[in-house]
Design a protein around this motif. Structure first.
Motif, mmCIF file in Angstrom:
data_model
loop_
_atom_site.group_PDB
_atom_site.id
_atom_site.type_symbol
_atom_site.label_atom_id
_atom_site.label_comp_id
_atom_site.label_asym_id
_atom_site.label_seq_id
_atom_site.Cartn_x
_atom_site.Cartn_y
_atom_site.Cartn_z
ATOM 1 N N GLU A 99 -14.001 4.373 15.686
ATOM 2 C CA GLU A 99 -13.009 2.850 14.932
ATOM 3 C C GLU A 99 -13.916 2.312 16.048
ATOM 4 O O GLU A 99 -13.838 1.285 15.647
ATOM 5 N N ASP A 100 -14.705 1.713 16.809
ATOM 6 C CA ASP A 100 -15.012 1.140 17.663
ATOM 7 C C ASP A 100 -16.652 0.557 16.647
ATOM 8 O O ASP A 100 -16.295 -0.739 16.714
ATOM 9 N N ALA A 101 -17.173 1.810 15.904
ATOM 10 C CA ALA A 101 -18.179 1.106 15.084
ATOM 11 C C ALA A 101 -17.561 0.280 13.494
ATOM 12 O O ALA A 101 -18.046 -0.675 12.838
ATOM 13 N N MET A 102 -15.969 0.833 13.008
ATOM 14 C CA MET A 102 -15.971 -0.283 11.989
ATOM 15 C C MET A 102 -16.202 -1.378 12.368
ATOM 16 O O MET A 102 -15.440 -2.601 12.009
ATOM 17 N N ARG A 103 -14.837 -1.353 13.875
ATOM 18 C CA ARG A 103 -14.519 -3.191 13.830
ATOM 19 C C ARG A 103 -15.790 -3.986 14.327
ATOM 20 O O ARG A 103 -15.577 -4.693 14.608
ATOM 21 N N TYR A 104 -17.103 -3.326 14.760
ATOM 22 C CA TYR A 104 -18.054 -3.693 14.958
ATOM 23 C C TYR A 104 -19.371 -4.394 13.718
ATOM 24 O O TYR A 104 -19.060 -4.969 13.529
ATOM 25 N N LEU A 105 -18.934 -3.480 12.971
ATOM 26 C CA LEU A 105 -18.781 -3.582 11.281
ATOM 27 C C LEU A 105 -17.916 -4.956 10.643
ATOM 28 O O LEU A 105 -18.461 -5.444 9.609
ATOM 29 N N GLN A 106 -16.996 -5.276 11.820
ATOM 30 C CA GLN A 106 -16.167 -6.001 10.818
ATOM 31 C C GLN A 106 -15.762 -5.708 8.909
ATOM 32 O O GLN A 106 -14.841 -6.478 8.470
ATOM 33 N N LEU A 107 -14.963 -4.020 9.091
ATOM 34 C CA LEU A 107 -14.712 -4.064 7.659
ATOM 35 C C LEU A 107 -13.325 -4.426 7.362
ATOM 36 O O LEU A 107 -12.532 -4.106 8.801
ATOM 37 N N SER A 108 -12.904 -4.147 6.593
ATOM 38 C CA SER A 108 -11.343 -4.725 6.181
ATOM 39 C C SER A 108 -10.609 -3.085 6.311
ATOM 40 O O SER A 108 -11.718 -2.170 6.247
ATOM 41 N N ASP A 109 -9.709 -3.599 6.323
ATOM 42 C CA ASP A 109 -8.650 -2.401 5.873
ATOM 43 C C ASP A 109 -9.025 -1.520 5.366
ATOM 44 O O ASP A 109 -8.668 -0.010 5.550
ATOM 45 N N ALA A 110 -9.094 -1.861 3.733
ATOM 46 C CA ALA A 110 -9.208 -1.079 2.963
ATOM 47 C C ALA A 110 -10.816 0.336 3.003
ATOM 48 O O ALA A 110 -10.807 0.911 3.229
ATOM 49 N N GLU A 111 -11.468 -1.048 3.616
ATOM 50 C CA GLU A 111 -13.484 -0.117 3.405
ATOM 51 C C GLU A 111 -13.253 0.920 4.958
ATOM 52 O O GLU A 111 -13.076 2.133 4.505
ATOM 53 N N LYS A 112 -11.564 0.481 6.161
ATOM 54 C CA LYS A 112 -11.821 1.332 6.543
ATOM 55 C C LYS A 112 -11.253 2.555 6.469
ATOM 56 O O LYS A 112 -11.980 3.989 6.912
ATOM 57 N N SER A 113 -10.377 2.581 5.702
ATOM 58 C CA SER A 113 -9.755 3.671 5.192
ATOM 59 C C SER A 113 -10.592 4.807 3.721
ATOM 60 O O SER A 113 -10.434 5.882 4.986
ATOM 61 N N LEU A 114 -11.526 4.050 3.025
ATOM 62 C CA LEU A 114 -12.209 4.639 2.958
ATOM 63 C C LEU A 114 -13.333 5.794 3.717
ATOM 64 O O LEU A 114 -13.639 6.457 3.116
ATOM 65 N N VAL A 115 -13.884 5.104 4.446
ATOM 66 C CA VAL A 115 -15.024 5.402 5.781
ATOM 67 C C VAL A 115 -13.910 6.525 6.047
ATOM 68 O O VAL A 115 -14.727 7.821 5.734
ATOM 69 N N ARG A 116 -13.229 6.647 6.390
ATOM 70 C CA ARG A 116 -12.140 7.029 7.329
ATOM 71 C C ARG A 116 -12.035 8.809 6.579
ATOM 72 O O ARG A 116 -12.571 9.620 6.901
ATOM 73 N N GLY A 117 -11.737 8.260 5.269
ATOM 74 C CA GLY A 117 -11.834 9.342 4.340
ATOM 75 C C GLY A 117 -13.231 10.630 3.831
ATOM 76 O O GLY A 117 -12.615 11.278 3.981
ATOM 77 N N ALA A 118 -13.573 9.491 3.676
ATOM 78 C CA ALA A 118 -15.385 10.016 4.074
ATOM 79 C C ALA A 118 -15.852 10.741 4.399
ATOM 80 O O ALA A 118 -16.567 11.813 4.235
#
Length: 78
Positions: free
Chosen positions: A57-76
């Motif tokens: 979660e911190d890494a995704m926040r650091y990368l400033q991912l959109s909610d859609a991108e976060k969802s894809l990354v979590r799933g993958a």
């Protein structure tokens, strides 16, 4: 008339099979690009998690991912 049928009438020279194959190739190329971008995003996220000792979660926040991108990354990465 759908777009595919309209293209068959307009292009006339190509068979429906050829047009179908071209459309399929375009869809496959698009899927490949999306998959490649997701793999790059996952690799960058993993590197940040490892090098910076951050949670997913911190890494995704650091990368400033959109909610859609976060969802894809979590799933993958699950």
């Amino acid at each position: 008339m759908d777009t595919f049928t309209q293209r068959i009438f307009e292009e006339g020279l190509k068979s429906g099979e050829e047009l179908g194959r071209e459309d399929g190739e375009k869809r496959g190329e698009k899927r490949g690009r999306i998959k490649g971008k997701l793999e790059q995003l996952m690799e960058i996220t993993r590197r940040i998690m490892s090098n910076e000792k951050k949670s997913l979660e911190d890494a995704m926040r650091y990368l400033q991912l959109s909610d859609a991108e976060k969802s894809l990354v979590r799933g993958a990465m699950a």
